[in-house]
Write an enzyme that holds these catalytic residues in place. Structure first.
Site, PDB file in Angstrom:
ATOM      1  N   GLY A   1       4.680   6.491   2.361  1.00 11.01           N
ATOM      2  CA  GLY A   1       4.402   7.446   3.389  1.00 11.01           C
ATOM      3  C   GLY A   1       5.641   8.346   3.718  1.00 11.01           C
ATOM      4  O   GLY A   1       6.680   8.104   3.362  1.00 11.01           O
TER       5      GLY A   1
ATOM      6  N   ARG B   1       0.990   6.079  -3.277  1.00  9.47           N
ATOM      7  CA  ARG B   1       0.896   4.728  -2.888  1.00  9.47           C
ATOM      8  C   ARG B   1       0.876   3.817  -4.234  1.00  9.47           C
ATOM      9  O   ARG B   1       0.605   2.558  -3.848  1.00  9.47           O
ATOM     10  CB  ARG B   1       0.208   4.116  -1.627  1.00  9.47           C
TER      11      ARG B   1
ATOM     12  N   ASP C   1       7.973  -2.731   0.541  1.00 11.57           N
ATOM     13  CA  ASP C   1       7.457  -2.959  -0.846  1.00 11.57           C
ATOM     14  C   ASP C   1       7.698  -1.893  -1.832  1.00 11.57           C
ATOM     15  O   ASP C   1       7.800  -2.663  -2.902  1.00 11.57           O
ATOM     16  CB  ASP C   1       5.724  -2.436  -0.437  1.00 11.57           C
TER      17      ASP C   1
ATOM     18  N   LYS D   1      13.617   4.017   2.970  1.00 14.13           N
ATOM     19  CA  LYS D   1      12.809   5.035   3.769  1.00 14.13           C
ATOM     20  C   LYS D   1      11.841   4.414   4.218  1.00 14.13           C
ATOM     21  O   LYS D   1      10.918   3.453   3.941  1.00 14.13           O
ATOM     22  CB  LYS D   1      12.238   6.004   2.624  1.00 14.13           C
ATOM     23  N   THR D   2      11.376   5.023   5.519  1.00 10.55           N
ATOM     24  CA  THR D   2      10.407   4.742   6.325  1.00 10.55           C
ATOM     25  C   THR D   2      10.467   5.153   7.756  1.00 10.55           C
ATOM     26  O   THR D   2      11.362   4.504   8.236  1.00 10.55           O
ATOM     27  CB  THR D   2       9.588   3.529   6.266  1.00 10.55           C
TER      28      THR D   2
ATOM     29  N   ASP E   1       8.717   3.882  10.024  1.00 12.81           N
ATOM     30  CA  ASP E   1       8.453   2.649  10.770  1.00 12.81           C
ATOM     31  C   ASP E   1       9.767   1.998  11.217  1.00 12.81           C
ATOM     32  O   ASP E   1       9.667   1.173  12.250  1.00 12.81           O
ATOM     33  CB  ASP E   1       7.412   1.857   9.843  1.00 12.81           C
TER      34      ASP E   1
HETATM   35  P1  FBP Z   1       5.645   3.874   4.391  1.00 14.53           P
HETATM   36  O1  FBP Z   1       6.027   2.520   4.998  1.00 14.53           O
HETATM   37  O2  FBP Z   1       5.209   3.722   3.177  1.00 14.53           O
HETATM   38  O3  FBP Z   1       6.761   4.940   4.798  1.00 14.53           O
HETATM   39  O4  FBP Z   1       4.402   4.536   5.490  1.00 14.53           O
HETATM   40  C1  FBP Z   1       4.401   3.832   6.896  1.00 14.53           C
HETATM   41  C2  FBP Z   1       3.209   4.742   7.578  1.00 14.53           C
HETATM   42  O5  FBP Z   1       3.607   6.078   8.014  1.00 14.53           O
HETATM   43  C3  FBP Z   1       2.723   3.888   8.755  1.00 14.53           C
HETATM   44  O6  FBP Z   1       3.414   4.217   9.898  1.00 14.53           O
HETATM   45  C4  FBP Z   1       1.308   4.101   8.569  1.00 14.53           C
HETATM   46  O7  FBP Z   1       0.690   2.877   9.219  1.00 14.53           O
HETATM   47  C5  FBP Z   1       0.956   4.349   7.309  1.00 14.53           C
HETATM   48  O8  FBP Z   1       2.066   4.970   6.639  1.00 14.53           O
HETATM   49  C6  FBP Z   1       0.058   5.537   7.140  1.00 14.53           C
HETATM   50  O9  FBP Z   1      -0.365   5.601   5.818  1.00 14.53           O
HETATM   51  P2  FBP Z   1      -1.157   6.787   5.193  1.00 14.53           P
HETATM   52  O10 FBP Z   1      -0.293   7.700   4.941  1.00 14.53           O
HETATM   53  O11 FBP Z   1      -1.713   6.244   3.896  1.00 14.53           O
HETATM   54  O12 FBP Z   1      -2.153   7.405   6.127  1.00 14.53           O
END
Ligand code: FBP
Length: 548
Positions: A77, A141, A172, A198-199, A201
């Protein structure tokens, strides 16, 4: 590309670097490390990258200035500041030797496997300095975990004479970066692999990593929006706003936004799990706040809901665990294929334990279906697609209606729904993220020039002014333990959930009753880039409380 005046001014911002990275560096090594859990298993799986020391960079007289070709990948993400990791790495490798080259693999790890890439130039890179988004090379992803992918990767790396690969990702993706580092080291392929945390979250953090990048900007963006809603809410005094916030599992985003805005309710998934609450318990808790406020004449308020809530309600969490196992083909460890979505739902329902089936069927139809269907490539339920905010408000409305009939409640309940996630993931990075990310990227160039592989780039002491930040590297294996994924035990970086004995949660818990009953909203306003340091250089409240 047409730019706003703010974009032009922002492009000229020179991100700050830790003092140690402002000139030549040498790596100072600590003692040998071990993984956070399952030491023997992790050691056996990573014989070449296990046990390495933590590294800190210190100023030196001179350093290895050999030209080097480096590749970079954005994985998962989007998170504000990703472009600055790339510009920092670019400036870092060029400062080692102007003949160094940086290549970007397109649309995530898939670009490495499919040999899709670009070479960065000064002109290209300058367009993206201090900007949000991952559009410079795109993200994806695709899971990098199979030998065939690693072998395909090495072909293009050899063709471009790339000696090091930087993977920017969450827990991951960094786990997979470590698997790749180990594979290339075992095969003696001469390619180093470095990770970057990175994230949005905020769940990739531990004793070595203070925060994942993007968390700061994303939370500030959501908090601005929540503040605006609270102003509206307190002006009209007629709506209850149910606001779901991204953050797939952990509730760090919801907690940080609560600390910044002081809403009437903020649910914390980790606490709900710890207290073994049912969905009805959660609904009752929210309805009680609504009823108490109504009794004081306040038929309005705000409720923050972490995206991952549903998975943390123990009974539903147990159900999801079984669904994940049932949806995995034990022979291949991959997701089972079905002819249609209906066939998938029918298969699931026919193969889970009766008590889990009962829970599944007690949920609204769209939630039931979502839980049975799509997983992301890492096998996670796509919680961003579940409308928890609507589910909760409907259940609260039903409970209030029942209380009305019993004469326990006599208010008005008009809900509004919001989901903040994508609004914040590509926001222009705050000064904190702009500096932190640039430093992470620049620092990665020094891990590379010092011959390291299987390390994550880390910058510490980030609550102090940037020139006092500490730069270095931490072996990725140090953060690992074994966890059950898709029916099998796998080495993974341990995810950081909200700690109920941690300072941020304790602060929230000590104030939430007051915030529930009295209207004491805080309106943080938009991110500022210029002005007094206390306005434009502040880190998150979470980090401030954790490091205090
Ligand atoms: P990452 O952990 O890969 O940074 O992504 C987190 C996130 O933003 C979550 O908060 C959310 O649940 C998910 O990605 C949404 O994924 P997508 O971009 O595939 O809709």
């Amino acid at each position: 590309m047409k730019k706003s005046a703010l974009q032009v001014a922002r492009a000229a911002y020179q991100p700050k670097l830790p003092k140690a990275l402002q000139g030549p560096v040498k790596a100072v090594e600590g003692s040998a490390t071990q993984s956070v859990g399952n030491q023997e298993e992790i050691k056996a799986l990573f014989p070449n990258t296990y046990g390495m020391p933590v590294i800190e960079f210190a100023a030196a007289e001179s350093e290895n200035g050999q030209a080097i070709n480096v590749g970079i990948i954005l994985s998962g993400g989007q998170a504000p500041g990703g472009h600055n990791v790339i510009t920092g790495l670019y400036d870092g490798v060029k400062s080692l030797n102007k003949n160094s080259k940086l290549y970007g693999f397109l649309m995530g790890p898939g670009g490495l496997v499919d040999h899709k890439y670009v070479e960065f130039t000064d002109e290209f890179i300058d367009e993206y300095r201090n900007t949000g988004g991952f559009d410079i090379i795109g993200s994806g992803r695709t899971k990098l975990e199979k030998e065939a992918q690693f072998e395909s990767g090495i072909q293009i790396l050899r063709q471009l004479d790339i000696k090091a690969l930087v993977i920017i990702g969450g827990d991951d993706s960094n786990t997979n970066a470590c698997v790749l580092a180990e594979y290339y080291a075992a095969k003696n392929y001469g390619v180093q692999v470095i990770g970057c945390p990175k994230t949005i979250d905020g769940d990739l953090k531990n004793e070595q990593i203070e925060t994942s990048f993007g968390f700061d900007t994303a939370c500030k963006t959501y908090s601005e929006l929540i503040g605006n809603i609270q102003r509206d809410c307190n002006s009209a005094r007629k709506y209850w706003h149910f606001i779901k916030l991204m953050g797939r599992s952990a509730s760090h985003i919801a907690l940080e936004c609560a600390l910044e805005t002081q809403p009437n309710v903020c649910l914390i998934s980790e606490e709900i799990e710890h207290n073994n609450m049912s969905l009805d318990d959660v609904v009752t808790y929210v309805a009680k706040v609504v009823a108490d406020r109504a009794a004081a004449g306040n038929n309005f308020g705000t409720v923050l809901i972490p995206e991952g809530l549903i998975e943390f309600i123990p009974a539903i969490g147990k159900l999801i665990k079984e669904l994940n196992e049932v949806l995995t083909d034990p022979a291949t460890g991959e997701s089972r294929e079905f002819d249609s979505k209906d066939a998938q739902v029918a298969f699931v329902k026919g193969n889970i334990a009766p008590e889990n089936l009962a829970i599944l069927e007690s949920l609204p139809k769209d939630v039931e279906r979502q839980l049975c269907l799509d997983r992301d490539p890492h096998g996670n339920v796509q919680v961003s697609l579940i409308e928890t905010e609507k589910l909760l408000s409907a259940m609260v409305a039903a409970k209030l209606e029942a209380w009305k009939k019993e004469g326990k409640y006599n208010g008005k309940f008009a809900p509004q729904h919001h989901f903040f996630g994508y609004e914040g993931r590509c926001a222009a990075p705050s000064n904190y993220d702009a500096d932190y990310c640039y430093s992470l990227g620049y620092n990665a160039s020094r891990l590379i020039s010092n011959g390291k592989t299987g390390y994550m780039s880390v910058i510490k002491n980030t609550t102090a002014p940037a020139d006092q930040w500490i730069a270095g590297g931490v072996p990725i294996t140090m953060m690992m333990n074994m966890e059950r994924r898709n029916g099998a035990m796998k080495p993974v970086i341990r995810k950081a959930l909200v700690k109920l004995d941690g300072a941020p949660f304790k602060f929230f818990a000590a104030h939430r009753e007051e915030w529930a009953q009295n209207t004491c909203y805080v309106y943080p306003g938009p991110i500022q880039y210029w002005g007094p340091s206390e306005v434009c250089d502040q880190c998150t409240k979470t980090l401030e409380l954790e490091q205090a």
